[in-house]
Write a protein that holds these residues in place. Structure first.
Motif, PDB file in Angstrom:
ATOM      1  N   ASN A  11     -26.758  42.619 -20.535  1.00  0.00           N
ATOM      2  CA  ASN A  11     -27.113  42.577 -21.914  1.00  0.00           C
ATOM      3  C   ASN A  11     -28.276  42.263 -22.385  1.00  0.00           C
ATOM      4  N   ASP A  12     -28.612  41.671 -23.435  1.00  0.00           N
ATOM      5  CA  ASP A  12     -29.870  41.404 -23.936  1.00  0.00           C
ATOM      6  C   ASP A  12     -30.680  40.529 -23.242  1.00  0.00           C
ATOM      7  N   ASN A  13     -30.019  39.398 -22.646  1.00  0.00           N
ATOM      8  CA  ASN A  13     -30.667  38.691 -22.018  1.00  0.00           C
ATOM      9  C   ASN A  13     -31.028  39.003 -20.296  1.00  0.00           C
ATOM     10  N   GLY A  14     -30.443  40.230 -19.995  1.00  0.00           N
ATOM     11  CA  GLY A  14     -30.886  40.441 -18.875  1.00  0.00           C
ATOM     12  C   GLY A  14     -29.882  40.162 -17.894  1.00  0.00           C
ATOM     13  N   ASN A  15     -28.620  39.841 -18.253  1.00  0.00           N
ATOM     14  CA  ASN A  15     -27.367  39.430 -17.362  1.00  0.00           C
ATOM     15  C   ASN A  15     -26.502  40.729 -17.547  1.00  0.00           C
ATOM     16  N   THR A  16     -25.736  40.513 -16.295  1.00  0.00           N
ATOM     17  CA  THR A  16     -24.420  41.518 -16.052  1.00  0.00           C
ATOM     18  C   THR A  16     -23.361  40.948 -16.780  1.00  0.00           C
ATOM     19  N   ALA A  17     -23.062  41.963 -17.685  1.00  0.00           N
ATOM     20  CA  ALA A  17     -21.823  41.383 -18.831  1.00  0.00           C
ATOM     21  C   ALA A  17     -20.670  42.501 -18.601  1.00  0.00           C
ATOM     22  N   ILE A  18     -19.541  42.007 -19.067  1.00  0.00           N
ATOM     23  CA  ILE A  18     -18.366  42.784 -18.918  1.00  0.00           C
ATOM     24  C   ILE A  18     -18.260  43.634 -20.298  1.00  0.00           C
ATOM     25  N   SER A  19     -17.818  44.915 -19.989  1.00  0.00           N
ATOM     26  CA  SER A  19     -17.821  45.933 -20.946  1.00  0.00           C
ATOM     27  C   SER A  19     -16.779  45.476 -22.350  1.00  0.00           C
ATOM     28  N   PRO A  20     -16.771  45.884 -23.269  1.00  0.00           N
ATOM     29  CA  PRO A  20     -16.132  45.495 -24.366  1.00  0.00           C
ATOM     30  C   PRO A  20     -14.628  46.005 -24.237  1.00  0.00           C
ATOM     31  N   LYS A  21     -14.687  47.287 -23.530  1.00  0.00           N
ATOM     32  CA  LYS A  21     -13.291  47.713 -23.458  1.00  0.00           C
ATOM     33  C   LYS A  21     -12.581  46.962 -22.483  1.00  0.00           C
ATOM     34  N   VAL A  22     -12.997  46.516 -21.303  1.00  0.00           N
ATOM     35  CA  VAL A  22     -12.223  45.657 -20.339  1.00  0.00           C
ATOM     36  C   VAL A  22     -11.944  44.405 -21.328  1.00  0.00           C
ATOM     37  N   LEU A  23     -12.755  43.885 -21.917  1.00  0.00           N
ATOM     38  CA  LEU A  23     -12.446  42.557 -22.590  1.00  0.00           C
ATOM     39  C   LEU A  23     -11.577  42.632 -23.874  1.00  0.00           C
ATOM     40  N   THR A  24     -11.555  43.773 -24.274  1.00  0.00           N
ATOM     41  CA  THR A  24     -10.397  43.990 -25.255  1.00  0.00           C
ATOM     42  C   THR A  24      -9.062  44.105 -24.685  1.00  0.00           C
ATOM     43  N   THR A  25      -9.048  45.014 -23.409  1.00  0.00           N
ATOM     44  CA  THR A  25      -7.887  45.182 -22.643  1.00  0.00           C
ATOM     45  C   THR A  25      -7.405  43.791 -22.049  1.00  0.00           C
ATOM     46  N   PHE A  26      -8.330  43.100 -21.821  1.00  0.00           N
ATOM     47  CA  PHE A  26      -7.968  41.829 -21.306  1.00  0.00           C
ATOM     48  C   PHE A  26      -7.260  40.795 -22.200  1.00  0.00           C
ATOM     49  N   ARG A  27      -7.910  40.835 -23.397  1.00  0.00           N
ATOM     50  CA  ARG A  27      -7.357  40.067 -24.562  1.00  0.00           C
ATOM     51  C   ARG A  27      -6.024  40.373 -24.852  1.00  0.00           C
ATOM     52  N   ALA A  28      -5.819  41.624 -24.934  1.00  0.00           N
ATOM     53  CA  ALA A  28      -4.316  42.121 -25.061  1.00  0.00           C
ATOM     54  C   ALA A  28      -3.296  41.772 -23.990  1.00  0.00           C
ATOM     55  N   ILE A  29      -3.798  41.720 -22.769  1.00  0.00           N
ATOM     56  CA  ILE A  29      -2.684  41.317 -21.918  1.00  0.00           C
ATOM     57  C   ILE A  29      -2.591  39.677 -21.438  1.00  0.00           C
ATOM     58  N   SER A  30      -3.581  39.194 -22.009  1.00  0.00           N
ATOM     59  CA  SER A  30      -3.736  37.800 -21.755  1.00  0.00           C
ATOM     60  C   SER A  30      -3.492  36.647 -23.151  1.00  0.00           C
ATOM     61  N   VAL A  31      -2.732  37.329 -24.199  1.00  0.00           N
ATOM     62  CA  VAL A  31      -2.607  36.586 -25.587  1.00  0.00           C
ATOM     63  C   VAL A  31      -1.402  35.420 -24.746  1.00  0.00           C
TER      64      VAL A  31
END
Length: 105
Positions: free
Chosen positions: A58-78
């Motif tokens: 990410n912009d801060n130089g940290n490892t970040a999780i892809s938006p596709k993974v996060l979108t899928t995670f949100r869908a299965i963890s509602v």
């Protein structure tokens, strides 16, 4: 295998990896001893143990999780998982969390 079939196979493999990473996130929270998962730990684990492209810098130089993974995670963890903005972690939802809210302060 023609180029179109190869592209389709790659897309299916990537989609499967996205789903697997999202399922791993949920399993860590629902099955973990503290029922929480720190974003930084999750990103590092996914980077080391799943396919390329599921994390990014990410912009801060940290490892970040892809938006596709996060979108899928949100869908299965509602209704199950809440994001704690202050600690940058996910945790199981409690009866004290407002209905319909996915984020706690």
């Amino acid at each position: 295998m023609d180029e179109l079939a190869a592209t389709g196979a790659q897309a299916a493999t990537y989609a499967g990896a996205v789903q697997a990473a999202a399922q791993w996130l949920l399993a860590q929270i629902t099955g973990g001893p503290n029922h929480e998962l720190w974003q930084m730990d999750a990103a590092e684990h996914i980077e080391k143990n799943f396919d390329d492209g599921l994390t990014y810098e990410n912009d801060n130089g940290n490892t970040a999780i892809s938006p596709k993974v996060l979108t899928t995670f949100r869908a299965i963890s509602v209704g199950t998982v809440v994001w704690e903005r202050g600690t940058k972690s996910w945790r199981l939802r409690t009866p004290h969390d407002p209905d319909g809210k996915r984020q706690a302060d």
